[in-house]
Design a protein around this motif. Sequence first.
Motif, PDB file in Angstrom:
ATOM      1  N   GLY A  16      36.380  55.800  35.863  1.00  0.00           N
ATOM      2  CA  GLY A  16      35.168  55.051  36.196  1.00  0.00           C
ATOM      3  C   GLY A  16      35.404  53.552  36.142  1.00  0.00           C
ATOM      4  O   GLY A  16      34.901  52.807  36.998  1.00  0.00           O
ATOM      5  N   ALA A  20      35.066  50.923  39.228  1.00  0.00           N
ATOM      6  CA  ALA A  20      34.233  49.719  39.104  1.00  0.00           C
ATOM      7  C   ALA A  20      35.043  48.462  39.424  1.00  0.00           C
ATOM      8  O   ALA A  20      34.532  47.536  40.069  1.00  0.00           O
ATOM      9  N   TYR A  24      33.671  50.003  43.965  1.00  0.00           N
ATOM     10  CA  TYR A  24      33.210  51.171  44.697  1.00  0.00           C
ATOM     11  C   TYR A  24      31.739  51.478  44.412  1.00  0.00           C
ATOM     12  O   TYR A  24      31.113  52.208  45.159  1.00  0.00           O
ATOM     13  N   PHE A  25      31.186  50.936  43.334  1.00  0.00           N
ATOM     14  CA  PHE A  25      29.788  51.186  43.001  1.00  0.00           C
ATOM     15  C   PHE A  25      28.842  50.159  43.621  1.00  0.00           C
ATOM     16  O   PHE A  25      27.635  50.302  43.514  1.00  0.00           O
ATOM     17  N   ASP A  26      29.367  49.125  44.269  1.00  0.00           N
ATOM     18  CA  ASP A  26      28.537  48.037  44.782  1.00  0.00           C
ATOM     19  C   ASP A  26      27.756  48.389  46.038  1.00  0.00           C
ATOM     20  O   ASP A  26      26.654  47.910  46.240  1.00  0.00           O
ATOM     21  N   THR A  30      26.650  54.770  51.383  1.00  0.00           N
ATOM     22  CA  THR A  30      27.885  55.492  51.127  1.00  0.00           C
ATOM     23  C   THR A  30      28.122  56.537  52.207  1.00  0.00           C
ATOM     24  O   THR A  30      27.257  57.351  52.490  1.00  0.00           O
ATOM     25  N   LEU A  38      35.597  57.406  45.992  1.00  0.00           N
ATOM     26  CA  LEU A  38      35.042  57.108  44.676  1.00  0.00           C
ATOM     27  C   LEU A  38      35.300  58.264  43.718  1.00  0.00           C
ATOM     28  O   LEU A  38      35.802  58.068  42.605  1.00  0.00           O
TER      29      LEU A  38
END
Length: 65
Positions: A16, A20, A24-26, A30, A38
Amino acid sequence: MRAGSVVLIIWLVIGGFAAAQRHYFDDADTSCADFGTLTLTIVAGPLNYFGVNPKVHCETPQPSK
């Protein structure tokens, strides 16, 4: 059993962190490939810091015209 669970959780947390750091979480939009990359990055865990850079390429079916 308990030690294996702890190792698995630490493995996934490290994955994770790697996801980050790659931001990839921004993105809220998706695609199939983004979600796959991810997920694969998180599952790869610490291997990300040894040069593993997983990428997933997929195409979703398009509606007929």
